[in-house]
Design a protein around this motif. Structure first.
Motif, PDB file in Angstrom:
ATOM      1  N   THR A 139       0.825  -1.210   0.000  1.00  0.00           N
ATOM      2  CA  THR A 139       0.000   0.000   0.000  1.00  0.00           C
ATOM      3  C   THR A 139       0.857   1.257   0.000  1.00  0.00           C
ATOM      4  OG1 THR A 139      -1.763  -1.167   1.196  1.00  0.00           O
ATOM      5  CG2 THR A 139      -1.818   1.235   1.223  1.00  0.00           C
ATOM      6  N   VAL A 140       1.903   1.270   0.816  1.00  0.00           N
ATOM      7  CA  VAL A 140       2.799   2.432   0.867  1.00  0.00           C
ATOM      8  C   VAL A 140       3.453   2.657  -0.497  1.00  0.00           C
ATOM      9  CG1 VAL A 140       4.955   3.301   1.847  1.00  0.00           C
ATOM     10  CG2 VAL A 140       3.236   2.297   3.344  1.00  0.00           C
ATOM     11  N   ALA A 141       3.946   1.575  -1.109  1.00  0.00           N
ATOM     12  CA  ALA A 141       4.603   1.704  -2.414  1.00  0.00           C
ATOM     13  C   ALA A 141       3.640   2.237  -3.473  1.00  0.00           C
ATOM     14  CB  ALA A 141       5.163   0.351  -2.839  1.00  0.00           C
ATOM     15  N   THR A 142       2.408   1.764  -3.441  1.00  0.00           N
ATOM     16  CA  THR A 142       1.423   2.205  -4.432  1.00  0.00           C
ATOM     17  C   THR A 142       1.010   3.651  -4.199  1.00  0.00           C
ATOM     18  OG1 THR A 142       0.594  -0.071  -4.572  1.00  0.00           O
ATOM     19  CG2 THR A 142      -0.789   1.659  -5.473  1.00  0.00           C
ATOM     20  N   CYS A 143       0.787   4.021  -2.951  1.00  0.00           N
ATOM     21  CA  CYS A 143       0.363   5.393  -2.647  1.00  0.00           C
ATOM     22  C   CYS A 143       1.454   6.417  -2.992  1.00  0.00           C
ATOM     23  CB  CYS A 143      -0.007   5.515  -1.171  1.00  0.00           C
ATOM     24  SG  CYS A 143      -1.518   4.622  -0.726  1.00  0.00           S
ATOM     25  N   LEU A 144       2.705   6.039  -2.866  1.00  0.00           N
ATOM     26  CA  LEU A 144       3.807   6.946  -3.189  1.00  0.00           C
ATOM     27  C   LEU A 144       4.232   6.844  -4.651  1.00  0.00           C
ATOM     28  CD1 LEU A 144       6.022   6.494   0.017  1.00  0.00           C
ATOM     29  CD2 LEU A 144       4.512   8.407  -0.558  1.00  0.00           C
ATOM     30  N   SER A 145       3.460   6.082  -5.448  1.00  0.00           N
ATOM     31  CA  SER A 145       3.740   5.906  -6.889  1.00  0.00           C
ATOM     32  C   SER A 145       5.119   5.298  -7.122  1.00  0.00           C
ATOM     33  CB  SER A 145       3.630   7.251  -7.630  1.00  0.00           C
ATOM     34  OG  SER A 145       2.325   7.775  -7.520  1.00  0.00           O
ATOM     35  N   TRP A 146       5.489   4.356  -6.261  1.00  0.00           N
ATOM     36  CA  TRP A 146       6.739   3.637  -6.420  1.00  0.00           C
ATOM     37  C   TRP A 146       6.498   2.252  -7.026  1.00  0.00           C
ATOM     38  CZ3 TRP A 146       8.901   5.037  -0.924  1.00  0.00           C
ATOM     39  CH2 TRP A 146       9.375   6.367  -0.952  1.00  0.00           C
ATOM     40  N   VAL A 147       5.447   2.132  -7.792  1.00  0.00           N
ATOM     41  CA  VAL A 147       5.117   0.891  -8.481  1.00  0.00           C
ATOM     42  C   VAL A 147       4.879   1.233  -9.950  1.00  0.00           C
ATOM     43  CG1 VAL A 147       3.449  -0.980  -8.709  1.00  0.00           C
ATOM     44  CG2 VAL A 147       4.113  -0.206  -6.439  1.00  0.00           C
ATOM     45  N   GLY A 148       5.517   0.507 -10.850  1.00  0.00           N
ATOM     46  CA  GLY A 148       5.357   0.756 -12.276  1.00  0.00           C
ATOM     47  C   GLY A 148       6.066  -0.292 -13.099  1.00  0.00           C
ATOM     48  N   TYR A 149       6.125  -0.058 -14.388  1.00  0.00           N
ATOM     49  CA  TYR A 149       6.751  -1.030 -15.291  1.00  0.00           C
ATOM     50  C   TYR A 149       8.259  -0.846 -15.284  1.00  0.00           C
ATOM     51  CZ  TYR A 149       7.916  -3.723 -19.446  1.00  0.00           C
ATOM     52  OH  TYR A 149       8.459  -4.636 -20.304  1.00  0.00           O
ATOM     53  N   HIS A 150       8.965  -1.941 -14.963  1.00  0.00           N
ATOM     54  CA  HIS A 150      10.425  -1.940 -14.931  1.00  0.00           C
ATOM     55  C   HIS A 150      10.921  -2.805 -16.086  1.00  0.00           C
ATOM     56  CE1 HIS A 150      14.458  -1.686 -13.546  1.00  0.00           C
ATOM     57  NE2 HIS A 150      14.166  -1.364 -12.293  1.00  0.00           N
ATOM     58  N   ARG A 151      11.565  -2.154 -17.075  1.00  0.00           N
ATOM     59  CA  ARG A 151      11.955  -2.891 -18.283  1.00  0.00           C
ATOM     60  C   ARG A 151      13.042  -3.923 -18.030  1.00  0.00           C
ATOM     61  NH1 ARG A 151      16.552  -0.834 -20.750  1.00  0.00           N
ATOM     62  NH2 ARG A 151      17.414   1.058 -19.777  1.00  0.00           N
ATOM     63  N   PHE A 152      13.862  -3.740 -16.974  1.00  0.00           N
ATOM     64  CA  PHE A 152      14.885  -4.740 -16.670  1.00  0.00           C
ATOM     65  C   PHE A 152      14.284  -6.088 -16.291  1.00  0.00           C
ATOM     66  CE2 PHE A 152      18.196  -1.327 -15.388  1.00  0.00           C
ATOM     67  CZ  PHE A 152      18.530  -1.173 -16.718  1.00  0.00           C
ATOM     68  N   TYR A 153      13.082  -6.049 -15.724  1.00  0.00           N
ATOM     69  CA  TYR A 153      12.411  -7.276 -15.287  1.00  0.00           C
ATOM     70  C   TYR A 153      11.172  -7.578 -16.119  1.00  0.00           C
ATOM     71  CZ  TYR A 153      15.346  -5.947 -11.356  1.00  0.00           C
ATOM     72  OH  TYR A 153      16.417  -5.556 -10.583  1.00  0.00           O
ATOM     73  N   ALA A 154      10.887  -6.724 -17.099  1.00  0.00           N
ATOM     74  CA  ALA A 154       9.703  -6.886 -17.965  1.00  0.00           C
ATOM     75  C   ALA A 154       8.444  -7.080 -17.123  1.00  0.00           C
ATOM     76  CB  ALA A 154       9.891  -8.059 -18.931  1.00  0.00           C
ATOM     77  N   SER A 155       8.382  -6.383 -15.990  1.00  0.00           N
ATOM     78  CA  SER A 155       7.297  -6.605 -15.038  1.00  0.00           C
ATOM     79  C   SER A 155       6.843  -5.290 -14.426  1.00  0.00           C
ATOM     80  CB  SER A 155       7.749  -7.549 -13.915  1.00  0.00           C
ATOM     81  OG  SER A 155       8.249  -8.759 -14.418  1.00  0.00           O
ATOM     82  N   CYS A 156       5.610  -5.309 -13.960  1.00  0.00           N
ATOM     83  CA  CYS A 156       5.088  -4.211 -13.144  1.00  0.00           C
ATOM     84  C   CYS A 156       5.457  -4.522 -11.699  1.00  0.00           C
ATOM     85  CB  CYS A 156       3.572  -4.093 -13.306  1.00  0.00           C
ATOM     86  SG  CYS A 156       3.053  -3.670 -14.988  1.00  0.00           S
ATOM     87  N   THR A 157       6.380  -3.761 -11.152  1.00  0.00           N
ATOM     88  CA  THR A 157       6.923  -4.067  -9.833  1.00  0.00           C
ATOM     89  C   THR A 157       7.394  -2.771  -9.180  1.00  0.00           C
ATOM     90  OG1 THR A 157       8.569  -5.407  -8.674  1.00  0.00           O
ATOM     91  CG2 THR A 157       9.210  -4.537 -10.817  1.00  0.00           C
TER      92      THR A 157
END
Length: 333
Positions: A139-157
């Motif tokens: 929840t903290v990561a999402t609220c602070l917008s620290w979650v998104g698409y990371h091309r190094f891992y080809a994942s939303c993380t």
């Protein structure tokens, strides 16, 4: 797509198939066998299976899409939801493994007080903590917008593209992995090593009794004596092998990914994109390993699987014989 991307894509597909089938099989065994449902570890296994299944159907296919298309799957809002799930489910599964190790420690070290120390309501309290712990970080990561698409891992993380909040993100990432991966690893090592210590102590007691018996039985055949000595050796190795599997699979699957996430926090270090995806695949592979490590290789689950197969074969043979009999009646008529 180059050759490495094709190989990684095939690897992700294999992990998805194995994880989906094995975790569904664990869930079927849990629903089929009332004895498994009555046991406290069954609740921890159920929670772990739930996390693995949800991770398999929600995150792994999107990683495959990102790997093949080289682009973010869906919009930013969708990716944030997927990243929230990835953070929550990964944390929850790690803590579930730690809970299983605590359960085994109590069962082995305090066998006479196990049923009073680990009841269903105690297990529900532990699971409540794992959910609250996992929910807080995600929840903290999402609220602070620290979650998104990371091309190094080809994942939303976990991902922070903004330089303005880099220091806060570094602190959060180190804190997050310390209280998920590192905490779970410490719990696993402490509890399972204590379990191994107790198991070896009991093995030594059994070995002493066995040797005293062999000394008294002077007329025993040499082949019988040899089999007894071999069984002693297997007994000692069995406990070590199980503990090594629990801790080893946890380290092998999660450590490369966590170390990579920590190393990438240093701007001077460049992460190879292929290695990033490989480390992500290793983390995903834990969802495929867990059903075998914690459930399907145990005698109770093996017996349940056998009963289910026999029941299906018996029903199939009855249906076949019924169809054959009705066909013969119609031909005679």
């Amino acid at each position: 797509m180059d050759t490495a991307d094709v190989i990684l894509s095939v690897l992700v597909v294999v992990i998805i198939l194995v994880s989906l089938l094995s975790n569904v099989l664990v869930l079927i065994c849990f629903l089929y066998n009332p004895e498994i449902r009555k046991q406290v570890p069954g609740l921890f296994n159920l929670n772990l299976t739930f996390c693995n299944l949800l991770l398999t159907v929600s995150n792994m296919p999107l990683t495959l899409v990102g790997l093949v298309s080289k682009a973010q799957p869906g919009g930013d809002g969708f990716c944030q939801i997927v990243g929230f799930l990835e953070t929550f489910l990964s944390t929850n599964s790690m803590l579930s493994m730690a809970a299983l190790s605590i359960d085994r420690w109590i069962a082995v070290v305090f066998p006479l007080r196990y049923h009073s120390k680990m009841r269903h309501k105690d297990a529900a309290f532990v699971l409540g903590y794992t959910w609250a712990h996992s929910m807080s970080f995600s929840t903290v990561a999402t609220c602070l917008s620290w979650v998104g698409y990371h091309r190094f891992y080809a994942s939303c993380t976990l991902f922070n593209p903004r330089a303005s909040s880099r220091t806060q993100f570094v602190i959060f990432t180190v804190f997050f992995h310390s209280f998920t991966f590192l905490l779970s690893l410490i719990v696993l090592c402490v509890t399972y090593l204590k379990v191994l210590k107790v198991a070896r102590f009991h093995c030594k007691r059994i070995d002493v009794i066995t040797m005293q018996t062999l000394v008294l039985l002077v007329d025993i055949h040499p082949s019988v004596r040899q089999r007894c000595l071999e069984e002693q050796k297997r007994r000692r190795q069995r406990a070590t092998r199980k503990i090594s599997t629990f801790i080893g699979t946890f380290m092998l699957c999660f450590a490369p990914y966590v170390i990579t996430r920590i190393v990438e926090l240093f701007p001077a270090v460049l992460i190879n994109p292929h290695w990033g995806i490989v480390s992500k695949c290793l983390a995903y592979s834990k969802a495929a390993c867990d059903p075998f490590v914690y459930s399907l290789l145990r005698h109770q689950y093996k017996k349940t699987c056998t009963d289910i197969i026999n029941r299906l074969l018996k029903r199939s043979s009855l249906n076949t014989s019924g169809l054959t009999g009705s066909g013969m009646i119609q031909s005679e008529g």
